[in-house]
Design an enzyme around this catalytic site. Sequence first.
Site, mmCIF file in Angstrom:
data_model
loop_
_atom_site.group_PDB
_atom_site.id
_atom_site.type_symbol
_atom_site.label_atom_id
_atom_site.label_comp_id
_atom_site.label_asym_id
_atom_site.label_seq_id
_atom_site.Cartn_x
_atom_site.Cartn_y
_atom_site.Cartn_z
ATOM 1 N N ASP A 112 5.907 6.462 3.320
ATOM 2 C CA ASP A 112 5.036 7.610 2.999
ATOM 3 C C ASP A 112 5.040 7.904 1.494
ATOM 4 O O ASP A 112 5.762 7.268 0.713
ATOM 5 C CB ASP A 112 5.488 8.846 3.785
ATOM 6 C CG ASP A 112 6.929 9.234 3.457
ATOM 7 O OD1 ASP A 112 7.171 9.727 2.350
ATOM 8 O OD2 ASP A 112 7.817 9.039 4.315
ATOM 9 N N HIS A 171 10.086 -1.389 1.014
ATOM 10 C CA HIS A 171 9.431 -1.818 2.250
ATOM 11 C C HIS A 171 7.930 -1.570 2.250
ATOM 12 O O HIS A 171 7.289 -1.587 3.300
ATOM 13 C CB HIS A 171 10.082 -1.124 3.452
ATOM 14 C CG HIS A 171 11.441 -1.666 3.764
ATOM 15 N ND1 HIS A 171 12.262 -1.126 4.726
ATOM 16 C CD2 HIS A 171 12.121 -2.714 3.227
ATOM 17 C CE1 HIS A 171 13.383 -1.820 4.766
ATOM 18 N NE2 HIS A 171 13.327 -2.781 3.869
#
Length: 332
Positions: free
Chosen positions: A106, A143
């Site tokens: 996010d 990631h």
Amino acid sequence: MMDVPRELVEQFARGNGAVFVGAGLSQGAGLPGWADLVRELAAELDGCPPDADPRDIAQYYEIEYGRRRLVEHLRDRLDTLDVHPTPVHEALVRLPIPVILTTNYDDLLEQALRAVGRKFNLVVSNVDASFWSSDRLQLVKLHGDLNRPKSIVITAEDYERFARQHLTLTWLLATTLQTRTVLFLGYSATDPDLRLVLTHVRDESGGFARNLYVVQHGAPPLVTKDLERRGFGVINLDTGGAVQADATSEQERDTMALLALLHKIGQQVLECQIAQQISRVHYTLLIRETCFRYELAHLIEKRANHAIASLSIWCNTACTSMVIAPFLFVRY
């Protein structure tokens, strides 16, 4: 609350620290955690082994439904349109650290950095690393980022290919863990990402890694001992203290305890920086005083030597005059 390790404070004050952020911080803002995401994926799979590794579950989901649907699921569940950074995010990005690494997908850290007006460089790919600059914070998303679907690392195959396809990010990770004092936030003791990082550190450093600290919330003694055995200094927060008395849930208690810790770290780092500046000023003044005394002594010695030389010349001249003077009046 547990005391903040002195080593952590001193290294952060010198600008030699880094923070590694896990899903726990995003959960505090209302986003699902890693376990929740994996559970949802497994629920859509027929015959998924109940004890399957989270990365394997993501791999099964991709095989069954395709990469596009997997990424869409992540983007839908981790959407931050109505989610905002917490005070913990803002307290974190105010710390005087040059690097933040995260395994989160996010953009809450980016939002927090913009909210406090701090410039940063977002590093998601090998190319991004070429824009590394010392005049701004480096936010490394190991990631991937939801806005760059190709960058997402979630399946077992993604993890296996990571080191090979992301050589620069792997090097940045290894360098940071070996040269900086790192604080891990938002990771549980059983988090697979945390264990993967520890394995990487052990393999690369051979037991000579820099200090690593991890924040835990009321971890039992056995968990603490296991983390210490793996090379972590454990900051175990008491989530039942007075500071959390008004909290209505375990998540809120954890968030308030973590916020209090970050405020304490920030205050102690500031005090340490002031002490370091005062120490540098005192050292500079001492050097200047020493130089002044040396120069003064050198000047006195130089003038004394000059005076002695002048006196010697005068004495020689006077003596010569006394010897010659009688002959000046001799009549021939």
